[in-house]
Scaffold this active site. Structure first.
Site, short mmCIF file in Angstrom:
data_model
loop_
_atom_site.label_atom_id
_atom_site.label_comp_id
_atom_site.label_asym_id
_atom_site.label_seq_id
_atom_site.Cartn_x
_atom_site.Cartn_y
_atom_site.Cartn_z
N ASP A 122 -3.17 4.46 2.98
CA ASP A 122 -3.38 4.52 4.21
C ASP A 122 -3.07 5.92 4.54
O ASP A 122 -2.08 6.56 4.00
CB ASP A 122 -2.67 3.77 5.35
CG ASP A 122 -3.25 2.37 5.44
OD1 ASP A 122 -4.23 2.13 4.78
OD2 ASP A 122 -2.37 1.38 5.75
N ASP A 172 1.64 4.79 2.39
CA ASP A 172 1.13 5.49 3.79
C ASP A 172 1.45 6.94 3.83
O ASP A 172 2.56 7.27 3.20
CB ASP A 172 1.66 4.63 4.78
CG ASP A 172 1.79 3.25 4.57
OD1 ASP A 172 0.63 2.75 5.16
OD2 ASP A 172 2.65 2.50 4.17
N ASP A 181 0.97 -1.10 0.20
CA ASP A 181 0.02 0.13 0.02
C ASP A 181 0.89 1.08 0.04
O ASP A 181 2.04 1.07 -0.17
CB ASP A 181 -1.02 -0.01 1.16
CG ASP A 181 -0.22 0.26 2.44
OD1 ASP A 181 1.18 0.19 2.26
OD2 ASP A 181 -0.62 0.15 3.41
P1 TTP Z 1 2.23 -1.20 6.70
O1 TTP Z 1 1.68 -0.25 5.74
O2 TTP Z 1 1.29 -2.20 7.01
O3 TTP Z 1 3.77 -1.69 6.19
P2 TTP Z 1 4.87 -1.14 5.38
O4 TTP Z 1 4.56 0.29 4.60
O5 TTP Z 1 6.00 -1.13 6.35
O6 TTP Z 1 5.25 -2.26 4.25
P3 TTP Z 1 4.21 -2.42 2.99
O7 TTP Z 1 5.24 -2.09 1.93
O8 TTP Z 1 4.08 -3.93 2.97
O9 TTP Z 1 2.93 -1.67 3.18
O10 TTP Z 1 2.52 -0.39 7.91
C1 TTP Z 1 3.31 0.87 7.99
C2 TTP Z 1 3.46 1.20 9.26
O11 TTP Z 1 2.53 2.08 9.96
C3 TTP Z 1 3.94 0.12 10.31
O12 TTP Z 1 5.12 0.21 11.04
C4 TTP Z 1 2.75 0.14 11.52
C5 TTP Z 1 2.34 1.41 11.21
N1 TTP Z 1 0.72 1.63 11.50
C6 TTP Z 1 0.50 2.15 12.95
O13 TTP Z 1 1.59 2.57 13.64
N2 TTP Z 1 -0.59 2.22 13.38
C7 TTP Z 1 -1.83 2.12 12.42
O14 TTP Z 1 -2.94 2.12 12.98
C8 TTP Z 1 -1.36 1.21 11.21
C9 TTP Z 1 -2.58 0.84 10.29
C10 TTP Z 1 0.02 1.29 10.96
MN MN Z 2 2.63 0.28 3.80
MN MN Z 3 -0.37 0.73 5.56
#
Ligand code: TTP
Ligand code: MN
Ligand code: MN
Ligand code: MN
Length: 373
Positions: free
Chosen positions: A297, A207, A205
């Site tokens: 996100d 973020d 995703d």
């Molecule tokens: P992710 O998007 O799950 O993981 P990522 O970006 O490291 O890997 P990917 O490439 O698979 O997307 O999560 C990113 C960070 O956000 C992770 O360290 C946890 C944090 N997080 C929170 O702290 N609180 C929350 O509510 C959510 C949804 C994520």
């Molecule tokens: Mn991510």
């Molecule tokens: Mn995420």
């Protein structure tokens, strides 16, 4: 053949926040297997073994070169007997029989498949497995299964959102969301977080952190951004969560607890023409439509929480776990996405940057691209 000397094992810390881990993993043949074993333990609700395999994989990811013999891992932290046995199999036979056994397990296969759907966690997956369901087709065909809104979106866009998001696609989404936010509030602040901030080439995703330079002005902003995305016809799915943030509460001890800031989990429509470079849109060959769905996100904290949220959302999860464990075990402090609290002095330690937080913890600063633990 002679074994190479230990990889300066004495210098490797048990804490990921005291290691530098780039995206360049020289020990993928081991870490892929260990992470699969960790996932299997998670499905079996074996928390201890799950964490042990994750920690072992994380230590191996931080090494500057490939491990070629068991001698090279002597003295490294977090490598238990199970891990060493698995590594030995891989070193001798080039494969792990233990992981092959897991991979051929019917329950593991089903749970892995079910949890790959957006909105489906291990509990739901287990429930479906117990009902005798084994494929996504069977779930969709089962009349007694009530999917929630998130799961319906998960099935609807399954093909697209199970495909990795590229850096070029993440960049395109950054531009779109930034433009949208600035159209609403010209001084709004949008920061890329998650794996792409750590320099990853691909992610599941994208973020972002969204806020305003003046406290309180962030209220209502996220909802207006969502509305605007809807008006532009690119909002395919939105799950919005209101803030339940209460500064009077102390930082949480439980890592897995989600933070309390206003946030949303989205699925957006990304058009082919919006993605620059020869990579283009990540889609199936033979797919004729000129767009794909992407998971996004967004978290929208008040600006005085910016540094904590940026640090918390940049990850990796293993890096975050160890930061909190280090804060608690080595410093008597409590860290989460909201704040840093000194339990001895009984006071909150303010921070306006990630550097401030590392400094409070007495840690050398670790750059985002060194946090791929
Ligand atoms: P992710 O998007 O799950 O993981 P990522 O970006 O490291 O890997 P990917 O490439 O698979 O997307 O999560 C990113 C960070 O956000 C992770 O360290 C946890 C944090 N997080 C929170 O702290 N609180 C929350 O509510 C959510 C949804 C994520
Ligand atoms: Mn991510
Ligand atoms: Mn995420
Ligand atoms: Mn290297």
């Amino acid at each position: 053949t002679e074994c190479s000397p230990p990889t300066a094992a004495a210098n490797v810390s048990q804490y990921a926040c005291l290691r530098r881990t780039t995206t360049e993993n020289h020990n993928k043949i081991f870490t892929d297997v260990l992470e699969e074993l960790a996932e299997n333990s998670e499905f079996n609700e074996s928390k201890g073994p799950c964490l042990a395999f994750r920690r072992a994989a994380s230590v191996l990811k931080s090494l500057p070169s490939a491990v070629h013999c068991l001698g090279a891992i002597q003295g490294l932290p977090c490598l238990g007997e199970h891990t060493k046995a698995v590594m030995e199999e891989i070193l001798i036979f080039g494969r792990s029989f233990k992981v092959e056994e897991v991979q051929s397990d019917e329950r593991y296969q089903a749970l892995k498949l079910f949890t790959s759907v957006f909105g489906v966690g291990p509990k739901t997956a287990e429930k479906w497995y117990r009902r005798g369901l084994r494929s996504l087709k069977e779930i969709l065909a089962e009349p007694n299964i009530q999917l929630n809104r998130m799961q319906r979106a998960g099935f609807l866009y399954y093909r697209d959102i199970s495909k990795a998001v590229s850096k070029a696609e993440a960049k395109a989404l950054s531009s779109i969301i930034e433009e949208t936010a600035h159209w609403i509030a010209p001084d709004s602040i949008l920061a890329l977080t998650g794996g792409f901030r750590r320099g990853k080439e691909y992610g599941h995703d994208v973020d972002f952190l969204l806020t305003m330079p003046e406290m309180g002005k962030e209220e209502g902003l996220l909802l207006r951004v969502i509305d605007r995305l809807r008006d532009q016809g690119i909002l395919l799915y939105c799950e919005h969560q209101d803030s339940t943030f209460d500064m009077s509460k102390l930082p949480s001890h439980r890592f897995e607890a989600m933070d309390h800031f206003e946030k949303c989990f989205l699925i957006l429509r990304l058009e082919e023409g919006q993605v620059e470079g020869d990579g283009g849109l990540q889609k199936d060959p033979g797919e004729s439509r000129g767009w794909r769905a992407v998971r996004v996100d967004l978290v929208a904290p008040p600006v005085d929480r910016y540094a904590f949220v940026l640090l918390g959302w940049t990850g990796s999860r293993q890096f975050e776990r160890d930061l909190r464990r280090f804060a608690s075990k080595e410093r008597g402090m409590c860290l989460d996405n909201h704040a840093l609290y000194d339990k001895t002095k009984k006071l909150f330690l303010p921070a306006t940057s990630e550097e401030d937080i590392f400094a409070h913890l007495g840690l050398e600063y670790v750059e985002p691209w060194q946090r791929n633990a």
